[in-house]
Structures are given as structure tokens and as C-alpha cells.
Design an enzyme around this catalytic site. Structure first.
Site, PDB file in Angstrom:
ATOM      1  N   TYR A 116     -56.042 -72.846   9.015  1.00 57.92           N
ATOM      2  CA  TYR A 116     -56.957 -73.981   9.048  1.00 57.92           C
ATOM      3  C   TYR A 116     -56.599 -74.754  10.313  1.00 57.92           C
ATOM      4  CZ  TYR A 116     -57.671 -72.926   4.108  1.00 57.92           C
ATOM      5  OH  TYR A 116     -57.976 -72.295   2.933  1.00 57.92           O
ATOM      6  N   LYS A 207     -63.794 -67.226   9.344  1.00 59.04           N
ATOM      7  CA  LYS A 207     -63.957 -66.845   7.932  1.00 59.04           C
ATOM      8  C   LYS A 207     -64.612 -67.990   7.173  1.00 59.04           C
ATOM      9  CE  LYS A 207     -61.179 -65.832   3.797  1.00 59.04           C
ATOM     10  NZ  LYS A 207     -61.130 -67.119   3.098  1.00 59.04           N
ATOM     11  N   GLY A 285     -59.356 -61.001  -2.735  1.00 57.55           N
ATOM     12  CA  GLY A 285     -58.403 -62.092  -2.903  1.00 57.55           C
ATOM     13  C   GLY A 285     -57.653 -61.967  -4.219  1.00 57.55           C
TER      14      GLY A 285
HETATM   15  C1  LIG Z   1     -55.608 -68.695  -5.168  1.00 56.24           C
HETATM   16  C2  LIG Z   1     -56.423 -68.570  -3.919  1.00 56.24           C
HETATM   17  C3  LIG Z   1     -55.922 -69.075  -2.726  1.00 56.24           C
HETATM   18  C4  LIG Z   1     -56.659 -68.960  -1.562  1.00 56.24           C
HETATM   19  N1  LIG Z   1     -56.109 -69.402  -0.399  1.00 56.24           N
HETATM   20  C5  LIG Z   1     -56.787 -69.233   0.764  1.00 56.24           C
HETATM   21  C6  LIG Z   1     -56.209 -69.613   1.993  1.00 56.24           C
HETATM   22  O1  LIG Z   1     -55.072 -70.058   2.053  1.00 56.24           O
HETATM   23  N2  LIG Z   1     -56.956 -69.448   3.105  1.00 56.24           N
HETATM   24  C7  LIG Z   1     -58.230 -68.940   3.076  1.00 56.24           C
HETATM   25  O2  LIG Z   1     -58.876 -68.820   4.115  1.00 56.24           O
HETATM   26  N3  LIG Z   1     -58.788 -68.541   1.926  1.00 56.24           N
HETATM   27  C8  LIG Z   1     -58.096 -68.672   0.767  1.00 56.24           C
HETATM   28  N4  LIG Z   1     -58.656 -68.232  -0.396  1.00 56.24           N
HETATM   29  C9  LIG Z   1     -59.959 -67.526  -0.367  1.00 56.24           C
HETATM   30  C10 LIG Z   1     -59.761 -66.015  -0.164  1.00 56.24           C
HETATM   31  O3  LIG Z   1     -59.375 -65.742   1.161  1.00 56.24           O
HETATM   32  C11 LIG Z   1     -61.049 -65.215  -0.409  1.00 56.24           C
HETATM   33  O4  LIG Z   1     -62.091 -65.747   0.346  1.00 56.24           O
HETATM   34  C12 LIG Z   1     -61.458 -65.146  -1.878  1.00 56.24           C
HETATM   35  O5  LIG Z   1     -60.342 -65.129  -2.747  1.00 56.24           O
HETATM   36  C13 LIG Z   1     -62.308 -63.906  -2.099  1.00 56.24           C
HETATM   37  O6  LIG Z   1     -62.780 -63.846  -3.378  1.00 56.24           O
HETATM   38  P1  LIG Z   1     -62.120 -62.979  -4.576  1.00 56.24           P
HETATM   39  O7  LIG Z   1     -60.906 -63.733  -5.026  1.00 56.24           O
HETATM   40  O8  LIG Z   1     -63.232 -62.984  -5.578  1.00 56.24           O
HETATM   41  O9  LIG Z   1     -61.805 -61.598  -4.059  1.00 56.24           O
HETATM   42  C14 LIG Z   1     -57.936 -68.350  -1.579  1.00 56.24           C
HETATM   43  C15 LIG Z   1     -58.423 -67.836  -2.779  1.00 56.24           C
HETATM   44  C16 LIG Z   1     -57.690 -67.933  -3.935  1.00 56.24           C
HETATM   45  C17 LIG Z   1     -58.242 -67.355  -5.205  1.00 56.24           C
HETATM   46  O1  LIG Z   2     -56.652 -72.691  -2.790  1.00 53.54           O
HETATM   47  C1  LIG Z   2     -57.322 -72.358  -1.818  1.00 53.54           C
HETATM   48  O2  LIG Z   2     -58.440 -71.802  -1.933  1.00 53.54           O
HETATM   49  C2  LIG Z   2     -56.828 -72.605  -0.484  1.00 53.54           C
HETATM   50  O3  LIG Z   2     -57.505 -72.208   0.413  1.00 53.54           O
HETATM   51  C3  LIG Z   2     -55.562 -73.300  -0.200  1.00 53.54           C
HETATM   52  C4  LIG Z   2     -55.401 -73.899   1.033  1.00 53.54           C
HETATM   53  C5  LIG Z   2     -54.237 -74.590   1.328  1.00 53.54           C
HETATM   54  C6  LIG Z   2     -53.226 -74.667   0.400  1.00 53.54           C
HETATM   55  C7  LIG Z   2     -53.380 -74.047  -0.798  1.00 53.54           C
HETATM   56  C8  LIG Z   2     -54.534 -73.356  -1.109  1.00 53.54           C
END
Ligand SMILES: Cc1cc2nc3c(=O)[nH]c(=O)nc-3n(C[C@H](O)[C@H](O)[C@H](O)COP(=O)(O)O)c2cc1C
Ligand SMILES: O=C(O)C(=O)c1ccccc1
Length: 335
Positions: A116, A207, A285
Site C-alpha cells: 500500500y 491490484k 487468497g
Molecule cells: C485475510 C485477508 C487478508 C488480505 N490482505 C491483503 C493485503 O495485505 N494486501 C492486499 O493487496 N490484499 C489483501 N487481501 C486480498 C487478497 O489479496 C485477494 O484479493 C482476495 O483474498 C482474493 O479473494 P479470495 O480470498 O476469494 O481468493 C486480503 C484478503 C484476505 C482474505
Molecule cells: O485485511 C485485509 O484485507 C488487508 O488488506 C489488510 C491490510 C493491512 C493490514 C491487515 C490486513
């Protein structure tokens, strides 16, 4: 859903602290988009091509989307995920609980770094340098998060901090501070993307693009690729399923850069549908988090193995090619 993924999900739910399970599983708002992401695949069908008489490629067009805090799922955290790759690309979250250098050192496949943009560009630059020095092969800037999503499950549990002993390790010792919080800001713009592109030679992906106009703008800023994503239903609970947003972005991009789709991919057939609609690859994810929680490195490896096996089987049944003319809407006669 693939039954192995369902089994790993059940096991993860059984072993995880319910607060942490809900952090991983939950979405924003009423969780409409969370459900839609998976449901969208079930509305489509594939018309296979027959007698194509050709070798089926064994490329596996899957990557691991960035998810935060893997040590909440398993003590080995991102190290276990990285060890399980065997060639698959891991997009490692800026919010990893293992430092990016250690993730890359443990990895058995390419590692990309997700970030980010931090409003303090000195902080952003240190993060970019860390990713470069660690040996990451690309940067992925997440652009769907001008503010944090409001996750009702987390609010209900009062979950907003990592437990003692776990830290977002990449946020240590940045621009004079021992430990920083990850900031999100509505002030982030394409100018920040330009700044990052100027500071590094690493390929830069964005993204979280859903609007085709943003995809075209991204091309103008020199991105190497675009991830069509609604953050797994964790940001705005008014958006379409990621799969439903894919074709318009693919059309706008017109082959100039690769487009990856994530959100709701739960089987090899889902990967095939995403590719038929023009994605170069799909991302997962939560399935990785379930494998990790259920069985650490072995669990993540099972997720990747079962998806590879199922995708290649579907691809063979489709004649080895996946094109948009092969996709039809289920339950609607094509006349
Ligand atoms: C618990 C969790 C944490 C996530 N953390 C991030 C993150 O730190 N950065 C980010 O770009 N996307 C984050 N995402 C989004 C994932 O990169 C992704 O777009 C998403 O999980 C895809 O969907 P799916 O879980 O149905 O496969 C997070 C998703 C979840 C479920
Ligand atoms: O939870 C999330 O989806 C996520 O993107 C995130 C971002 C920073 C810290 C923890 C989770």
C-alpha cells in the site's frame, strides 16, 4: 468447490481461534460481494472444443494473492507458504508477519512484493528498497484501499491488533520509527504510482482495478500488469463479482499487459473460466490461508497441487484452449 479445498477450510475453521478465523473469512458490510465472488463462477458454463489433436500445455496459471498475517494461521506463517510454492508465484503482503527478505530466502518460487503506498514517500521508498534487496521479482501496488474496509466480524470481536509476539515485520525501522502502522490514504493518486515507477526498475503491477477506464489509465502509467480484484469482498460491498468485472477490463487492455483475476477461485474449473474470459492467470487468497491453518507448508502444497491437477484436467477436456466464445451463461439458451 473442490472437495480438498472444502476439507482444508473445515479443518482450518476447527483449529483456528474464531476471532482469527473470522478475520480471514470475513468481508465488508453485509458480505454480499464475498458471496458473489464465488457465485459468479457457478453462473457460467464452458463449451469445450473437440478433436483439437494437440499437446496440452502444462503451464499452471495461478498465483498466490497477498494476504496479511500468515502467522495467525500457523506458527511458521509466510515461511511455510513460501516453502510450498514449487514454482508458483507468491505475492507477499506488505503486512506479512515474517520479513520479506526471509520470505524470499525460504521461497521455492518467485516472490513479488505487495504494498500500500504510504503517504510518507520516504517510507514507501524504504519498503521498495527492502523488496529489491530481498530479491522480489515485481511490485504490486494495491489501489482499492483509500480507507480500511469495515469488517463487521472484526468489529464484533473487537479485533484490531495482532496478538503479542506477532508484528507486521516489514514495518519495522522505517524512516526513524521502530514500528509503524500501515496507513491508507485517500490522497494517494497516479502521481504516487509514477514516483514508484521512477524509483525502481522492478515491474510494477496495480491490484484492485475494476473500472475499464482505470485499466486504460494504468497502461498510460507504464504498469506491467493489472489484477482485477475486489479485495476478496473486503473493501466496497457494492461492487460486482470480480469475475463479472473481468471482461470489460480485458477488452480495454486489449492484450497490452497481462490481466490477473482474483476473488472466489475455489477450483480448477474456476481458473479455466477466468482464463476463458481473458485472464492470463488467476489468484487465490483464502484457500491458501485454509491450507496453511490446517497443515502448514503441507496444507498450502495440497491446495496448489489439487488446483494444478484439476485445472490441467479441465484444460484437456476443453481441447487445450480457453477462449471467450467457449463461455456461455448457464440456464440460458443461446438462441
Ligand atoms: C485475510 C485477508 C487478508 C488480505 N490482505 C491483503 C493485503 O495485505 N494486501 C492486499 O493487496 N490484499 C489483501 N487481501 C486480498 C487478497 O489479496 C485477494 O484479493 C482476495 O483474498 C482474493 O479473494 P479470495 O480470498 O476469494 O481468493 C486480503 C484478503 C484476505 C482474505
Ligand atoms: O485485511 C485485509 O484485507 C488487508 O488488506 C489488510 C491490510 C493491512 C493490514 C491487515 C490486513
Amino acid at each position: 468447490m473442490n472437495p480438498v479445498l472444502a476439507e482444508l477450510h473445515d479443518k482450518a475453521r476447527a483449529v483456528l481461534d474464531p476471532v482469527h478465523y473470522d478475520f480471514f473469512a470475513g468481508g465488508v458490510g453485509d458480505e454480499v460481494v464475498l458471496a458473489e465472488n464465488e457465485a459468479a463462477f457457478g453462473r457460467l458454463a464452458l463449451l469445450p472444443r473437440v478433436l483439437r489433436g494437440k499437446e496440452i500445455s502444462t503451464d499452471f496459471p495461478l498465483m498466490i494473492s497477498p494476504t496479511a498475517f500468515h502467522r495467525l494461521a500457523h506458527p511458521d506463517g509466510e515461511l511455510a507458504t513460501a516453502r510450498a510454492l514449487s514454482g508458483t508465484t507468491l505475492v507477499s503482503s506488505m503486512a506479512s508477519t515474517v520479513p520479506i527478505a526471509d520470505v524470499v530466502a525460504a521461497a521455492t518460487g518467485p516472490v513479488w512484493f505487495q504494498l500500500y503506498v504510504q503517504p510518507d514517500m520516504d517510507v514507501t521508498e524504504v519498503l521498495v528498497r527492502r523488496a529489491e534487496r530481498a530479491g522480489c521479482a515485481a511490485l504490486v501496488v494495491t489501489v482499492d484501499s483509500p480507507v480500511f474496509g469495515r469488517h463487521r466480524r472484526d468489529i464484533a470481536h473487537g479485533f484490531h491488533d495482532l496478538p503479542a509476539g506477532l508484528t507486521a515485520e516489514n514495518m519495522r525501522d522505517l524512516a526513524g520509527e521502530a514500528l509503524r502502522n500501515i496507513e491508507m490514504s485517500t490522497a494517494i493518486s497516479w502521481r504516487h504510482v509514477d514516483r514508484i515507477r521512477e524509483m525502481t526498475a522492478l515491474p510494477l503491477w496495480v491490484k484492485g482495478v475494476l473500472h475499464p477506464k482505470d485499466a486504460v489509465i494504468a497502461l498510460g502509467h507504464g504498469v506491467a500488469g493489472i489484477v482485477v480484484s475486489n479485495h476478496g469482498g473486503r473493501q466496497l460491498d457494492l461492487v460486482p463479482a470480480a469475475l463479472d468485472a473481468l471482461p470489460a477490463v480485458v477488452d480495454a487492455v486489449a492484450g497490452r499487459v497481462p490481466v490477473v483475476l482474483d476473488g472466489g477461485v475455489r477450483g480448477g474449473g474456476d481458473i479455466a473460466l477466468a482464463l476463458a474470459l481473458g485472464a492470463s492467470a488467476a489468484g487465490i487468497g483464502r484457500p491458501v490461508l485454509w491450507g496453511l491453518a490446517a497443515d502448514g507448508e503441507q496444507g498450502v502444497r495440497r491446495v496448489l497441487d489439487v488446483l494444478r491437477d484439476e485445472f490441467l484436467h479441465v484444460l484437456a477436456l476443453c481441447g487445450g484452449e480457453l477462449t471467450r466464445d467457449m463461455v456461455v451463461v448457464r440456464g440460458v439458451a443461446g438462441c
